[in-house]
Design a protein around this motif. Structure first.
Motif, PDB file in Angstrom:
ATOM      1  N   PRO A 193       0.634  -1.263  -0.057  1.00  0.00           N
ATOM      2  CA  PRO A 193       0.058   0.121  -0.006  1.00  0.00           C
ATOM      3  C   PRO A 193       0.962   1.200   0.088  1.00  0.00           C
ATOM      4  O   PRO A 193       0.589   2.236  -0.661  1.00  0.00           O
ATOM      5  CB  PRO A 193      -0.895  -0.185   1.187  1.00  0.00           C
ATOM      6  N   SER A 194       1.888   1.275   0.607  1.00  0.00           N
ATOM      7  CA  SER A 194       2.663   2.646   0.829  1.00  0.00           C
ATOM      8  C   SER A 194       3.373   2.940  -0.624  1.00  0.00           C
ATOM      9  O   SER A 194       3.443   3.917  -1.083  1.00  0.00           O
ATOM     10  CB  SER A 194       3.958   2.391   1.862  1.00  0.00           C
ATOM     11  N   GLU A 195       3.747   1.590  -1.142  1.00  0.00           N
ATOM     12  CA  GLU A 195       4.371   2.065  -2.600  1.00  0.00           C
ATOM     13  C   GLU A 195       3.131   2.318  -3.582  1.00  0.00           C
ATOM     14  O   GLU A 195       3.465   3.204  -4.242  1.00  0.00           O
ATOM     15  CB  GLU A 195       4.964   0.475  -3.171  1.00  0.00           C
ATOM     16  N   ALA A 196       2.133   1.925  -3.392  1.00  0.00           N
ATOM     17  CA  ALA A 196       1.071   2.412  -4.335  1.00  0.00           C
ATOM     18  C   ALA A 196       0.723   3.910  -4.140  1.00  0.00           C
ATOM     19  O   ALA A 196       0.695   4.499  -5.027  1.00  0.00           O
ATOM     20  CB  ALA A 196      -0.281   1.636  -3.958  1.00  0.00           C
ATOM     21  N   LEU A 197       0.811   4.337  -2.911  1.00  0.00           N
ATOM     22  CA  LEU A 197       0.611   5.670  -2.636  1.00  0.00           C
ATOM     23  C   LEU A 197       1.850   6.474  -3.186  1.00  0.00           C
ATOM     24  O   LEU A 197       1.724   7.705  -3.708  1.00  0.00           O
ATOM     25  CB  LEU A 197       0.580   6.079  -1.289  1.00  0.00           C
ATOM     26  N   ARG A 198       3.075   6.165  -3.246  1.00  0.00           N
ATOM     27  CA  ARG A 198       4.272   6.928  -3.543  1.00  0.00           C
ATOM     28  C   ARG A 198       4.179   6.881  -5.187  1.00  0.00           C
ATOM     29  O   ARG A 198       4.340   7.803  -5.819  1.00  0.00           O
ATOM     30  CB  ARG A 198       5.437   6.150  -3.418  1.00  0.00           C
ATOM     31  N   GLN A 199       3.784   6.102  -5.799  1.00  0.00           N
ATOM     32  CA  GLN A 199       3.514   5.950  -7.260  1.00  0.00           C
ATOM     33  C   GLN A 199       2.357   6.768  -7.591  1.00  0.00           C
ATOM     34  O   GLN A 199       2.328   7.541  -8.687  1.00  0.00           O
ATOM     35  CB  GLN A 199       3.275   4.666  -7.744  1.00  0.00           C
ATOM     36  N   MET A 200       1.321   6.887  -6.982  1.00  0.00           N
ATOM     37  CA  MET A 200      -0.014   7.633  -7.076  1.00  0.00           C
ATOM     38  C   MET A 200       0.619   9.116  -7.166  1.00  0.00           C
ATOM     39  O   MET A 200       0.141  10.054  -8.048  1.00  0.00           O
ATOM     40  CB  MET A 200      -1.129   7.301  -6.556  1.00  0.00           C
ATOM     41  N   GLU A 201       1.304   9.651  -6.107  1.00  0.00           N
ATOM     42  CA  GLU A 201       1.863  10.891  -5.797  1.00  0.00           C
ATOM     43  C   GLU A 201       2.626  11.293  -6.978  1.00  0.00           C
ATOM     44  O   GLU A 201       2.638  12.420  -7.539  1.00  0.00           O
ATOM     45  CB  GLU A 201       2.778  10.928  -4.565  1.00  0.00           C
ATOM     46  N   GLY A 202       3.477  10.280  -7.443  1.00  0.00           N
ATOM     47  CA  GLY A 202       4.328  10.788  -8.779  1.00  0.00           C
ATOM     48  C   GLY A 202       3.507  10.953  -9.782  1.00  0.00           C
ATOM     49  O   GLY A 202       3.822  11.906 -10.667  1.00  0.00           O
ATOM     50  N   SER A 203       2.334  10.184 -10.166  1.00  0.00           N
ATOM     51  CA  SER A 203       1.325  10.538 -11.037  1.00  0.00           C
ATOM     52  C   SER A 203       0.680  11.792 -11.104  1.00  0.00           C
ATOM     53  O   SER A 203       0.378  12.451 -12.288  1.00  0.00           O
ATOM     54  CB  SER A 203       0.610   9.245 -11.458  1.00  0.00           C
ATOM     55  N   LEU A 204       0.199  12.338  -9.894  1.00  0.00           N
ATOM     56  CA  LEU A 204      -0.560  13.408  -9.435  1.00  0.00           C
ATOM     57  C   LEU A 204       0.340  14.778  -9.086  1.00  0.00           C
ATOM     58  O   LEU A 204      -0.292  15.829  -9.103  1.00  0.00           O
ATOM     59  CB  LEU A 204      -1.440  13.122  -8.682  1.00  0.00           C
ATOM     60  N   ALA A 205       1.714  14.573  -9.181  1.00  0.00           N
ATOM     61  CA  ALA A 205       2.333  15.740  -8.498  1.00  0.00           C
ATOM     62  C   ALA A 205       2.252  16.973  -9.331  1.00  0.00           C
ATOM     63  O   ALA A 205       2.011  18.056  -8.994  1.00  0.00           O
ATOM     64  CB  ALA A 205       3.956  15.178  -8.580  1.00  0.00           C
TER      65      ALA A 205
END
Length: 511
Positions: free
Chosen positions: A359-371
């Motif tokens: 889950p933490s990795e999923a949030l990091r990847q999402m943040e990169g997509s939405l930055a």
């Protein structure tokens, strides 16, 4: 048969005479009523002149008699009436185009609600009748206080600059300010040119400029535009009839312009409502149905936007094996901007939750997509994502600043807050996930947004977390759908059905 052909036999019978009308063509006398075998022309001194009809005489067989003049007067009156009728018909024929124009414009305005469509057609018709090569319709823009061309003939619309209403050299501006018709005939030495001395770029010098005026019922007239006509075909001068015709048309256009504005305003409001409704429908379609994971868990979810579109969302994912992914997010605003972030987050969550190892990795990847979008809109996103593995009896989660995430014990009813593990997306990075025991068929995951918690009643009291959790606790043995319905029924009663000031989302999962 003409009126005279019917009249002569009747008068002859009444007078006991034979009557014939003669007319001179400048060379000889000819009968006015055609005859198969006309008699020889009589001497003029034997005929009675018919009043007001030069070169026309009445022949009364047997001499003039005392009644001959009276007969001539009657025939003269009949022929005079026929002549007047012919003249009237000719005049009506000459004005047919103008009459037809007025009806045509009435038809255009009666069936067209878009001003730009009507204006182009009207200018074409008017310019054709008054024989003007160049015509423009200017409409007042109250915000900029300028006259803007909405239709043109003989010139490209894009070439026409707005006219300042207070422009001292513009004839159109003066016509608008004074609400008076101005026209110029260069052939009349006594008519001053109302414009400035500098040369205009027209082919002809004559012009008509007429104010377009509208008066609301019971209100004073107000100028709303100007019609200009110039470059006349043929003689470089417009007639008095042309001025009257254009003035009459301008009165029709005045009401049409005002109606078009009202229609445009109403259509704009309707269009916004339709777009909001469409956006709302599309947003709801982005949210998954609980049936996505129905084979693995009992899930109920609902998202109610404060506006037609909002920034709350949730996602449900059926992962490998018996695992279930559950996500809830809350953008720091609502409306179209928040809805955009929500849609992007939904798309990103579907991609990264499937591929990320945790889950933490999923949030990091999402943040990169939405930055980029988060930085551009200056918004941030609180987000909770959990992966439940009922077979292993564990729930792993990462919480990016989402405050309302609870694990409710199915036996005792106690609620444990699943604390934040990192800042919201858009406000910082870092943090690791956590895990908790998951009691199969007893544990309940309750996720909701602050739109539920912060809802207020008429006294200003908050609905609060405890009201939400009390329903989960008291109905923990019931299906998730019943618990959700109880929460939303309670909040509707608590707020008195008042419109929500923030999006309200609730997700309940039992597995």
């Amino acid at each position: 048969m003409t009126r005279l052909e019917r009249l002569l036999p009747a008068l002859a019978a009444l007078s006991g005479t034979t009557l014939r009308v003669w007319r001179s063509d400048g060379h000889e006398l000819r009968p006015l009523v055609d005859e198969a075998a006309p008699p020889p022309a009589p001497a003029i001194d034997t005929l009675v002149p018919i009043p007001d009809l030069e070169g026309t005489w009445l022949q009364v067989a047997g001499g003039k008699g005392n009644g001959s003049k009276a007969l001539a007067d009657v025939i003269g009156a009949v022929l005079g009436a026929e002549k007047e009728a012919v003249q009237v018909a000719a005049e009506l024929s000459e004005r047919y185009e103008e009459i037809d124009l007025i009806y045509t414009i009435s038809e255009i305005l009666g069936h067209t609600i878009r001003l730009d469509e009507a204006a182009h057609r009207i200018l074409k018709e008017v310019a054709t009748v008054v024989r003007a090569r160049r015509a423009t319709l200017l409409v007042h823009d109250p915000q900029a206080n300028v006259l803007r061309a909405v239709a043109a003939r003989g010139v490209e619309l894009g070439e026409l600059d707005p006219v300042e209403v207070d422009d001292p050299c513009s004839v159109a501006a003066r016509v608008f300010r004074e609400m008076k018709i101005f026209s110029y005939d260069p052939s009349d030495a006594l008519t001053p040119d109302p414009g400035c001395a500098e040369e205009r770029g027209y082919k002809g010098r004559a012009f008509i400029s007429v104010p377009v005026v509208y008066a609301a019922p019971g209100g004073p007239p107000k100028p709303i535009g100007v019609i200009n006509l110039t470059d006349r075909l043929g003689a470089d001068a417009f007639t008095a009839g042309d001025r009257k015709l254009v003035a009459a048309i301008a009165n029709q256009i005045g009401a049409a312009v005002e109606n078009a504005r009202l229609v445009e305003l109403d259509q704009g409001q309707q269009r916004v409502r339709r777009e909001m409704e469409l956006a709302h429908d599309l947003q709801l379609k982005l949210l998954p149905s609980p049936l996505v994971v129905a084979a693995k868990a009992d899930v109920a979810a609902r998202c109610r936007s404060a506006d037609s579109v909002g920034g709350d969302f949730y996602n449900l994912l059926s992962l490998h094996g018996d695992r279930i992914g559950v996500m809830i997010g809350d953008v720091s605003s609502h409306g179209f901007g928040a809805a955009l972030i929500m849609a992007l987050a939904m798309a990103a969550s579907g991609i990264h939750a499937e591929t990320a190892e945790s889950p933490s990795e999923a949030l990091r990847q999402m943040e990169g997509s939405l930055a980029e979008e988060l930085a551009h809109t200056e918004m941030f996103l609180s987000l909770f994502y959990a992966v439940i593995d009922p077979a292993a009896g564990r729930i792993a989660f990462a919480n990016a600043g989402h405050p309302h995430a609870f694990l409710v014990d199915g036996t005792s009813g106690s609620a444990q807050r699943l604390e934040a593990t990192r800042p919201p997306l858009g406000l910082g990075v870092g943090g690791e996930e956590q895990s908790k025991p998951w009691r199969r068929r007893e544990a309940i995951l309750a996720l909701f947004t602050d739109g539920l918690v912060d809802a207020r009643n008429a006294l200003g009291e908050r609905f609060g977390e405890e009201r939400v959790l009390s329903h989960v606790r008291n109905l923990r043995t019931h299906p998730a759908r019943e618990i959700l319905e109880a929460v939303f029924t309670d909040i509707a009663a608590f707020t008195g059905g008042a419109p929500a000031s923030d999006d309200r989302t609730l997700v309940l999962l039992k597995a």
